[in-house]
Design a protein around this motif. Structure first.
Motif, short mmCIF file in Angstrom:
data_model
loop_
_atom_site.label_atom_id
_atom_site.label_comp_id
_atom_site.label_asym_id
_atom_site.label_seq_id
_atom_site.Cartn_x
_atom_site.Cartn_y
_atom_site.Cartn_z
N PRO A 1 2.25 2.19 4.00
CA PRO A 1 0.88 2.12 3.45
C PRO A 1 0.17 3.47 3.49
O PRO A 1 0.19 4.16 4.51
CB PRO A 1 0.20 1.09 4.35
N PHE A 2 -0.44 3.82 2.38
CA PHE A 2 -1.03 5.15 2.27
C PHE A 2 -2.19 5.34 3.23
O PHE A 2 -2.54 6.48 3.57
CB PHE A 2 -1.50 5.38 0.83
N TRP B 1 -9.26 2.03 -0.65
CA TRP B 1 -7.82 1.86 -0.84
C TRP B 1 -7.43 0.39 -0.85
O TRP B 1 -6.64 -0.05 -1.69
CB TRP B 1 -7.06 2.62 0.25
N PRO C 1 8.38 0.23 -6.47
CA PRO C 1 7.37 0.03 -5.41
C PRO C 1 6.76 1.35 -4.92
O PRO C 1 5.56 1.42 -4.65
CB PRO C 1 8.14 -0.67 -4.31
N LYS D 1 4.43 2.71 -7.61
CA LYS D 1 3.20 1.92 -7.64
C LYS D 1 2.30 2.28 -6.46
O LYS D 1 1.08 2.40 -6.61
CB LYS D 1 3.53 0.43 -7.63
N GLU D 2 2.89 2.46 -5.30
CA GLU D 2 2.10 2.84 -4.11
C GLU D 2 1.44 4.20 -4.32
O GLU D 2 0.29 4.43 -3.94
CB GLU D 2 3.00 2.87 -2.88
N LYS D 3 2.16 5.12 -4.95
CA LYS D 3 1.61 6.45 -5.24
C LYS D 3 0.46 6.34 -6.23
O LYS D 3 -0.57 7.03 -6.09
CB LYS D 3 2.71 7.36 -5.79
N PHE E 1 5.24 7.59 0.61
CA PHE E 1 4.77 6.37 -0.06
C PHE E 1 5.65 5.15 0.21
O PHE E 1 5.60 4.18 -0.52
CB PHE E 1 4.63 6.60 -1.57
N THR E 2 6.46 5.23 1.24
CA THR E 2 7.22 4.04 1.65
C THR E 2 6.45 3.23 2.69
O THR E 2 6.83 2.12 3.02
CB THR E 2 8.59 4.43 2.23
N ARG F 1 -5.75 -1.55 -3.96
CA ARG F 1 -4.48 -2.26 -3.78
C ARG F 1 -4.62 -3.71 -4.22
O ARG F 1 -3.73 -4.26 -4.89
CB ARG F 1 -4.05 -2.17 -2.32
N ILE G 1 -1.51 3.73 -6.67
CA ILE G 1 -2.64 3.13 -5.94
C ILE G 1 -3.37 4.20 -5.15
O ILE G 1 -4.61 4.26 -5.15
CB ILE G 1 -2.15 2.00 -5.02
#
Length: 305
Positions: free
Chosen positions: A41-42, A63, A4, A7-9, A38-39, A67, A11
């Motif tokens: 929301p960016f 963003w 996760p 993946k957030e990074k 990145f834990t 996402r 995105i």
């Protein structure tokens, strides 16, 4: 890093690339400079790199759309970052890969097989033999997802039980050609599909250029079956040579007067291919020099000295 978080990074990186009008180097530099874990929301970090409320609102919209594109991807996929031990030092100039399929990318040695869009019968025979050896030795068969030699290498891998890895120039679930759709499904069901294009990236034909640059780093060794002068395989093979990768060229191709580039490359540190076992040289470790045994000297004085 957990999936996760990776993946957030990814995105965030793709959103920054869009925000900076396709300047991916700037996007990566900005991303690397931020103190983001990145834990969360960016979007909470946008004030660190935007200079106005309008810019902040613009980025947040980009963003959110990025996402959403990731979450709407039709097939399950994984994100691989450049620090992953399975790909470390084999992703230049890419920071993230997107993979899907029955198999996960492992630590198998990767043989990249290259050839013409219209391979000869002899070329097909050599591809089949190379894939057969790969199956025997546990090597993954890597090929660009193109018609011709690439497709034949992947089909042979499916038939012979070698791990097929198809490198796409499109998104992970976007087949660039209807004629290749069945093969794409077969590789997905038994092997690995891999691409550098995120779900939010719209496919364009010139992405093949980016795919080839990446492919020249991704393999452990490269086998060029045949290619005409100036053909598309050279965009992968020549950079692989420059990067110090182990490479091989078919002697039959090198003897063809229409393939003079093949014969010229044999002057470099390229393994001439005549039979399948020649490819073993691509993965063999350099032999350590044998230590010379010291001559035994009898300590007892000789009566004849």
């Amino acid at each position: 890093m957990s999936q996760p978080v990776i993946k957030e990074k990814a995105i965030a990186y793709e959103a920054l690339s869009l925000f900076y009008k396709g300047d991916r180097d700037k996007a990566w530099n900005v991303l690397s400079s931020l103190n983001a874990d990145f834990t969360s929301p960016f979007a909470s970090y946008t004030r660190e790199f935007t200079s106005s409320f309008q810019e902040e609102a613009e980025f947040n919209e980009i963003w959110r759309n990025t996402r959403d594109a990731f979450s709407k991807e039709r097939i399950p996929f994984s994100v691989i970052d450049e620090e992953d031990e399975r790909v470390k030092d084999k992703m230049a100039p890419v920071h993230f890969l997107y993979s899907a399929g029955e198999r996960e990318l492992g630590d198998e040695k990767r043989l990249v097989i290259l050839g013409t869009p219209l391979p000869s019968l002899q070329a097909k025979s050599e591809i089949f033999d190379a894939v057969s050896l790969s199956s025997e030795k546990g090597w993954a068969v890597v090929a660009p997802f193109d018609s011709g030699s690439g497709a034949y290498a992947l089909q042979s891998a499916l038939k012979l039980g070698a791990l097929p890895i198809a490198v796409l120039s499109s998104g992970i679930s976007k087949c660039p050609s209807e004629s290749m759709l069945e093969l794409m499904e077969q590789v997905y069901n038994k092997g690995i599909l891999i691409t550098q294009n995120a779900p939010c990236v719209k496919y364009e034909k010139w992405h093949v250029v980016l795919r080839n640059r990446f492919l020249s780093s991704f393999g452990d060794a490269y086998f060029l079956v045949e290619e005409k002068n100036g053909g598309p395989s050279w965009a992968v093979f020549d950079p692989a040579i420059e990067k110090g990768k182990k490479t091989s060229i078919s002697l039959l191709a090198a003897s063809n007067p229409n393939f003079t580039w093949c014969s010229e490359r044999l002057k470099d540190d390229v393994v001439p291919y005549k039979k399948p076992k020649d490819l073993l040289k691509l993965f063999s470790e350099e032999k350590k020099p044998r230590k010379r045994k010291e001559k035994y000297v009898d300590p007892t004085p000789s009566l004849f000295d």
